[in-house]
Motif scaffolding. Structure first.
Motif, mmCIF file in Angstrom:
data_model
loop_
_atom_site.group_PDB
_atom_site.id
_atom_site.type_symbol
_atom_site.label_atom_id
_atom_site.label_comp_id
_atom_site.label_asym_id
_atom_site.label_seq_id
_atom_site.Cartn_x
_atom_site.Cartn_y
_atom_site.Cartn_z
ATOM 1 N N ALA A 30 0.846 -1.186 0.000
ATOM 2 C CA ALA A 30 0.000 0.000 0.000
ATOM 3 C C ALA A 30 0.887 1.244 0.000
ATOM 4 C CB ALA A 30 -0.913 -0.001 1.206
ATOM 5 N N LEU A 31 0.537 2.209 -0.848
ATOM 6 C CA LEU A 31 1.308 3.438 -0.967
ATOM 7 C C LEU A 31 0.397 4.646 -0.767
ATOM 8 C CD1 LEU A 31 3.211 2.622 -4.265
ATOM 9 C CD2 LEU A 31 4.136 2.469 -1.972
ATOM 10 N N LYS A 32 0.967 5.681 -0.174
ATOM 11 C CA LYS A 32 0.271 6.959 -0.086
ATOM 12 C C LYS A 32 0.870 7.833 -1.183
ATOM 13 C CE LYS A 32 -0.664 10.867 2.874
ATOM 14 N NZ LYS A 32 -0.403 11.515 4.153
ATOM 15 N N ILE A 33 0.036 8.215 -2.158
ATOM 16 C CA ILE A 33 0.494 8.990 -3.299
ATOM 17 C C ILE A 33 -0.371 10.241 -3.418
ATOM 18 C CG2 ILE A 33 0.863 9.008 -5.786
ATOM 19 C CD1 ILE A 33 1.119 6.016 -5.712
ATOM 20 N N CYS A 37 -6.337 14.538 -9.389
ATOM 21 C CA CYS A 37 -7.461 14.354 -10.303
ATOM 22 C C CYS A 37 -7.492 12.920 -10.823
ATOM 23 C CB CYS A 37 -7.346 15.331 -11.470
ATOM 24 S SG CYS A 37 -5.829 15.097 -12.431
ATOM 25 N N GLU A 38 -8.506 12.634 -11.648
ATOM 26 C CA GLU A 38 -8.635 11.302 -12.238
ATOM 27 C C GLU A 38 -7.477 10.983 -13.179
ATOM 28 O OE1 GLU A 38 -10.785 8.780 -11.796
ATOM 29 O OE2 GLU A 38 -11.702 9.909 -10.155
ATOM 30 N N GLY A 39 -6.932 12.007 -13.828
ATOM 31 C CA GLY A 39 -5.789 11.807 -14.724
ATOM 32 C C GLY A 39 -4.575 11.313 -13.955
ATOM 33 N N CYS A 40 -4.356 11.895 -12.762
ATOM 34 C CA CYS A 40 -3.240 11.447 -11.915
ATOM 35 C C CYS A 40 -3.449 9.995 -11.499
ATOM 36 C CB CYS A 40 -3.139 12.317 -10.666
ATOM 37 S SG CYS A 40 -2.748 14.036 -10.969
ATOM 38 N N ALA A 41 -4.683 9.653 -11.134
ATOM 39 C CA ALA A 41 -4.998 8.289 -10.712
ATOM 40 C C ALA A 41 -4.761 7.293 -11.842
ATOM 41 C CB ALA A 41 -6.433 8.208 -10.217
ATOM 42 N N ARG A 42 -5.160 7.670 -13.073
ATOM 43 C CA ARG A 42 -4.935 6.785 -14.231
ATOM 44 C C ARG A 42 -3.450 6.589 -14.487
ATOM 45 N NH1 ARG A 42 -9.306 9.321 -16.683
ATOM 46 N NH2 ARG A 42 -7.901 10.856 -17.614
ATOM 47 N N LEU A 61 -8.632 7.550 -4.963
ATOM 48 C CA LEU A 61 -8.305 8.974 -5.073
ATOM 49 C C LEU A 61 -8.659 9.727 -3.793
ATOM 50 C CD1 LEU A 61 -7.218 11.106 -7.026
ATOM 51 C CD2 LEU A 61 -9.557 11.464 -7.789
ATOM 52 N N LYS A 62 -9.764 9.349 -3.157
ATOM 53 C CA LYS A 62 -10.214 10.055 -1.957
ATOM 54 C C LYS A 62 -9.220 9.891 -0.798
ATOM 55 C CE LYS A 62 -14.153 10.600 1.093
ATOM 56 N NZ LYS A 62 -15.471 10.093 1.474
ATOM 57 N N GLN A 63 -8.704 8.682 -0.615
ATOM 58 C CA GLN A 63 -7.750 8.426 0.470
ATOM 59 C C GLN A 63 -6.308 8.668 0.045
ATOM 60 O OE1 GLN A 63 -8.223 4.506 2.104
ATOM 61 N NE2 GLN A 63 -9.838 5.174 3.495
ATOM 62 N N GLN A 64 -6.070 8.967 -1.233
ATOM 63 C CA GLN A 64 -4.717 9.152 -1.754
ATOM 64 C C GLN A 64 -3.907 7.861 -1.567
ATOM 65 O OE1 GLN A 64 -3.466 12.547 -2.825
ATOM 66 N NE2 GLN A 64 -5.675 12.771 -2.978
ATOM 67 N N LYS A 65 -4.531 6.730 -1.878
ATOM 68 C CA LYS A 65 -3.929 5.419 -1.618
ATOM 69 C C LYS A 65 -3.924 4.567 -2.876
ATOM 70 C CE LYS A 65 -4.505 1.437 1.463
ATOM 71 N NZ LYS A 65 -5.306 0.859 2.549
ATOM 72 N N ALA A 107 1.491 10.086 16.749
ATOM 73 C CA ALA A 107 0.601 9.145 16.078
ATOM 74 C C ALA A 107 -0.614 9.839 15.471
ATOM 75 C CB ALA A 107 0.140 8.069 17.052
ATOM 76 N N TYR A 108 -1.112 10.855 16.117
ATOM 77 C CA TYR A 108 -2.326 11.510 15.638
ATOM 78 C C TYR A 108 -2.025 12.353 14.406
ATOM 79 C CZ TYR A 108 -6.712 13.982 15.606
ATOM 80 O OH TYR A 108 -7.918 14.494 15.229
ATOM 81 N N ASP A 109 -2.797 12.164 13.364
ATOM 82 C CA ASP A 109 -2.588 12.890 12.113
ATOM 83 C C ASP A 109 -3.950 13.316 11.571
ATOM 84 O OD1 ASP A 109 -1.745 13.918 9.737
ATOM 85 O OD2 ASP A 109 -0.831 12.085 8.989
ATOM 86 N N LYS A 110 -4.139 14.607 11.364
ATOM 87 C CA LYS A 110 -5.424 15.123 10.875
ATOM 88 C C LYS A 110 -5.729 14.631 9.469
ATOM 89 C CE LYS A 110 -4.469 19.458 11.831
ATOM 90 N NZ LYS A 110 -4.613 20.918 11.900
ATOM 91 N N LYS A 111 -4.711 14.320 8.687
ATOM 92 C CA LYS A 111 -4.901 13.897 7.304
ATOM 93 C C LYS A 111 -5.176 12.399 7.177
ATOM 94 C CE LYS A 111 -1.950 17.539 5.532
ATOM 95 N NZ LYS A 111 -0.712 17.848 4.840
ATOM 96 N N ALA A 112 -5.124 11.666 8.284
ATOM 97 C CA ALA A 112 -5.326 10.221 8.244
ATOM 98 C C ALA A 112 -6.784 9.903 7.924
ATOM 99 C CB ALA A 112 -4.947 9.597 9.581
ATOM 100 N N PRO A 113 -7.036 8.766 7.277
ATOM 101 C CA PRO A 113 -8.416 8.345 7.033
ATOM 102 C C PRO A 113 -9.146 8.103 8.353
ATOM 103 C CG PRO A 113 -6.864 7.002 5.782
ATOM 104 C CD PRO A 113 -6.072 7.854 6.703
ATOM 105 N N PRO A 114 -10.467 8.066 8.341
ATOM 106 C CA PRO A 114 -11.210 7.839 9.585
ATOM 107 C C PRO A 114 -10.782 6.548 10.276
ATOM 108 C CG PRO A 114 -12.689 8.404 7.800
ATOM 109 C CD PRO A 114 -11.333 8.252 7.200
#
Length: 150
Positions: A30-33, A37-42, A61-65, A107-114
Motif C-alpha cells: 500500500a502506498l500513499k500517493i 485528479c482522475e488523470g493522476c490516478a490513471r 483517489l479520496k484516500q490518496q492510496k 501518532a495523531y494525524d489530521k490527514k489520516a483516514p477515519p
C-alpha cells in the motif's frame, strides 16, 4: 545401501539445493500517493500495473492510496511509483485499535483516514533521563545522605 547409495543420496541433496529457487509470496503493498485528479490516478495505475509480478492495482483517489497485489517487492513498487514524479511513501497508517496510545502527538494525524493513526515503532517506551536517576537515588535506602520522611 552401502557407501555408493549414501554418496548418491548426498549428491542428489546438494544438486537439488542449488536448483531450487525461492518462490515469491503474494504480497500487498500500500502506498500513499499525492493525487489531485482522475488523470493522476490513471497515470499511477498505469505505472504500477507495469511492475513485474503485479496482479491487481487499486487506486483510491479520496484516500490518496494505491494498493498493489501480486508477486512484488515493496522497494520496486515504491521506485516505480516515484517515476510518476508525485510525492510517494509507503502507507503510514494503521487502525487506531492496533496502537497502544493512539492520541500521542506523533501518532495523531489530521490527514489520516477515519479510524486510522500513523504507524509508530513503539510510543509506549519510556526513556529514563539522568534527572530520573537523581530523584531515585535521593530517596534511596542505600544512600546514607538520603532524605528520610518517615
Amino acid at each position: 545401501m552401502g557407501v555408493e547409495g549414501t554418496l548418491e543420496y548426498i549428491s542428489d541433496l546438494l544438486s537439488n539445493m542449488k536448483k531450487k529457487k525461492k518462490k515469491k509470496q503474494t504480497q500487498t503493498v500500500a502506498l500513499k500517493i499525492r493525487m489531485d485528479c482522475e488523470g493522476c490516478a490513471r497515470k499511477v495505475k498505469k505505472v504500477l500495473s507495469g511492475v513485474k509480478g503485479a496482479k491487481s492495482v487499486d487506486v483510491d483517489l479520496k484516500q490518496q492510496k494505491a494498493t498493489v497485489t501480486g508477486y512484488v517487492e515493496p522497494k520496486k513498487v515504491l521506485e516505480a511509483a516515484k517515476t510518476t514524479k508525485k510525492k510517494v511513501e509507503l502507507w503510514p497508517y494503521v487502525p487506531y485499535t492496533m496502537v497502544a496510545n493512539p492520541y500521542v502527538a506523533q501518532a495523531y494525524d489530521k490527514k489520516a483516514p477515519p479510524n486510522h493513526v500513523r504507524k509508530l515503532a513503539d510510543p509506549a517506551k519510556i526513556t529514563e533521563t539522568t534527572m530520573d536517576d537523581r530523584y531515585s537515588t535521593m530517596f534511596s535506602d542505600e544512600n546514607p545522605n538520603a532524605c528520610s520522611l518517615m
